[in-house]
Motif scaffolding. Structure first.
Motif, PDB file in Angstrom:
ATOM      1  N   TRP A  14       0.822  -1.204   0.000  1.00  0.00           N
ATOM      2  CA  TRP A  14       0.000   0.000   0.000  1.00  0.00           C
ATOM      3  C   TRP A  14       0.855   1.252   0.000  1.00  0.00           C
ATOM      4  O   TRP A  14       0.421   2.320  -0.381  1.00  0.00           O
ATOM      5  N   ARG A  18       2.680   7.067  -5.262  1.00  0.00           N
ATOM      6  CA  ARG A  18       1.304   7.525  -5.261  1.00  0.00           C
ATOM      7  C   ARG A  18       1.066   8.479  -6.414  1.00  0.00           C
ATOM      8  O   ARG A  18       1.841   9.392  -6.666  1.00  0.00           O
ATOM      9  N   HIS A  97     -15.425   4.224  -2.726  1.00  0.00           N
ATOM     10  CA  HIS A  97     -15.029   4.582  -4.093  1.00  0.00           C
ATOM     11  C   HIS A  97     -16.285   4.584  -4.961  1.00  0.00           C
ATOM     12  O   HIS A  97     -16.761   3.530  -5.385  1.00  0.00           O
ATOM     13  N   SER A 137      -5.280  -7.742  -3.684  1.00  0.00           N
ATOM     14  CA  SER A 137      -4.554  -6.618  -4.289  1.00  0.00           C
ATOM     15  C   SER A 137      -5.529  -5.460  -4.446  1.00  0.00           C
ATOM     16  O   SER A 137      -6.748  -5.652  -4.317  1.00  0.00           O
ATOM     17  N   PRO A 138      -5.047  -4.262  -4.723  1.00  0.00           N
ATOM     18  CA  PRO A 138      -5.964  -3.130  -4.892  1.00  0.00           C
ATOM     19  C   PRO A 138      -6.984  -3.327  -6.003  1.00  0.00           C
ATOM     20  O   PRO A 138      -8.123  -2.876  -5.892  1.00  0.00           O
ATOM     21  N   ALA A 139      -6.575  -3.990  -7.092  1.00  0.00           N
ATOM     22  CA  ALA A 139      -7.484  -4.232  -8.214  1.00  0.00           C
ATOM     23  C   ALA A 139      -6.932  -5.376  -9.051  1.00  0.00           C
ATOM     24  O   ALA A 139      -5.751  -5.729  -8.939  1.00  0.00           O
ATOM     25  N   ILE A 150     -12.288  -4.290  -7.912  1.00  0.00           N
ATOM     26  CA  ILE A 150     -11.587  -3.347  -7.049  1.00  0.00           C
ATOM     27  C   ILE A 150     -11.755  -3.774  -5.601  1.00  0.00           C
ATOM     28  O   ILE A 150     -12.872  -4.093  -5.155  1.00  0.00           O
ATOM     29  N   ASN A 151     -10.664  -3.787  -4.880  1.00  0.00           N
ATOM     30  CA  ASN A 151     -10.681  -4.088  -3.461  1.00  0.00           C
ATOM     31  C   ASN A 151     -11.320  -2.907  -2.722  1.00  0.00           C
ATOM     32  O   ASN A 151     -10.837  -1.774  -2.839  1.00  0.00           O
ATOM     33  N   THR A 154      -9.028  -0.518  -0.822  1.00  0.00           N
ATOM     34  CA  THR A 154      -8.050   0.363  -1.479  1.00  0.00           C
ATOM     35  C   THR A 154      -8.141   1.717  -0.796  1.00  0.00           C
ATOM     36  O   THR A 154      -9.211   2.328  -0.763  1.00  0.00           O
ATOM     37  N   THR A 159      -4.277   5.850  -5.041  1.00  0.00           N
ATOM     38  CA  THR A 159      -3.975   4.421  -5.158  1.00  0.00           C
ATOM     39  C   THR A 159      -4.955   3.748  -6.115  1.00  0.00           C
ATOM     40  O   THR A 159      -4.569   2.912  -6.940  1.00  0.00           O
ATOM     41  N   LEU A 160      -6.219   4.107  -6.009  1.00  0.00           N
ATOM     42  CA  LEU A 160      -7.226   3.568  -6.923  1.00  0.00           C
ATOM     43  C   LEU A 160      -6.900   3.958  -8.358  1.00  0.00           C
ATOM     44  O   LEU A 160      -6.959   3.118  -9.272  1.00  0.00           O
ATOM     45  N   ASN A 163      -3.827   2.005  -9.763  1.00  0.00           N
ATOM     46  CA  ASN A 163      -4.085   0.587  -9.997  1.00  0.00           C
ATOM     47  C   ASN A 163      -5.126   0.354 -11.078  1.00  0.00           C
ATOM     48  O   ASN A 163      -5.044  -0.632 -11.813  1.00  0.00           O
TER      49      ASN A 163
END
Length: 290
Positions: A14, A18, A97, A137-139, A150-151, A154, A159-160, A163
């Protein structure tokens, strides 16, 4: 070739680099520059022409400024981007999100897309959804259903954004024109000596492992942070697909200008060359081809 969903997932810590919302505020020095940035790129404009506009001539010696890095990202965008509804079957967000946030990111990604690539991808539009079942994972992009999950954990918009760009490049690479895959394979083959030898453990930065199961073909893939993930290969997936080469490079379109500049000006610890720059610009040229 069918690929299990987990083979194309991108896992990272994480606390990695960025991204941020790009902004030209405060960077325009003349009305001519302002007009040029706003107009972006006409279809079929070669990457070399955009670099010439920035005053970048000799890529073996040029040192990018922060302003040039930011201008490059702006100039890469299409004058008339494709309509998002032709590329996306659906977007589902959550309280963290929202669908609007996700749509904003996908619209930005599509703004880089030349008409030929957009036309090909419109035949296999993607669906994107926050999925609480996805936690690794984030995505992740799942090629068999042209979906991105998508996680929900996240942590933030940058970060979104980073990814989602990464996973959308997987979609463009695997479902776009065959020339996209062929040129990525040629780049990876040249860099790895024809995929010879046994894949080795890759490092996320000097001395730090991704994991003992994360292997690939080390070369001059490393960026300014020592990230070698572009060379990663997956069991059961052809090495020639080189699935992480375009994704790991092109996700950096989301990075702040200062950070992108550091990557562009990074010289390989192995050869002293601007090796990351070469592969980044090659991936851009492949992605942007009319």
């Amino acid at each position: 070739m069918a690929k299990p969903p987990e083979l194309i997932e991108y896992t990272e810590t994480w606390g990695g680099a960025r991204g941020s919302r790009s902004s030209a505020r405060g960077m325009m020095r003349s009305s001519r520059t302002a007009i040029r940035w706003r107009h972006g790129r006409a279809p079929g404009t070669p990457l070399r022409s955009l670099l010439d506009k920035l005053g970048v001539r000799d890529l073996d010696t040029h040192v990018f400024t922060k302003e040039q890095a930011q201008q490059l990202v702006t100039l890469l965008k299409q004058v008339t981007p494709p309509k998002l509804d032709t590329l996306v079957r659906g977007i589902t967000g959550d309280n963290t999100h929202s669908s609007e946030q996700i749509r904003t990111i996908v619209e930005e990604f599509a703004s880089f897309m030349p008409p030929a690539l957009a036309g090909q991808l419109a035949r296999q539009p993607v669906v994107i959804a926050v999925d609480p079942r996805h936690t690794t994972s984030p995505a992740a992009y799942r090629p068999e259903g042209d979906s991105i999950v998508i996680n929900p954990k996240t942590p933030d918009f940058p970060t979104l954004r980073r990814n989602l760009f990464h996973e959308l490049v997987h979609w463009a690479h695997l479902k776009g024109p065959s020339s996209f895959r062929d040129r990525v394979t040629a780049l990876a083959s040249r860099r790895t000596g024809g995929f010879q030898g046994r894949p080795l453990i890759l490092y996320s930065k000097t001395g730090v492992l991704y994991g003992l199961d994360v292997k690939g073909f080390p070369d001059d893939w490393a960026d300014h942070a020592g990230n070698q993930a572009a060379g990663r290969v997956y069991p059961g997936v052809e090495d020639a697909l080189a699935v992480e080469v375009p994704t790991v490079h092109l996700e950096k379109l989301t990075y702040p200008a200062k950070e992108l500049t550091a990557h562009l000006n990074f010289r390989s610890d192995r050869t002293g060359r601007y090796a990351w720059r070469e592969s980044f610009l090659t991936c851009l040229d492949i992605f942007l081809s009319p």
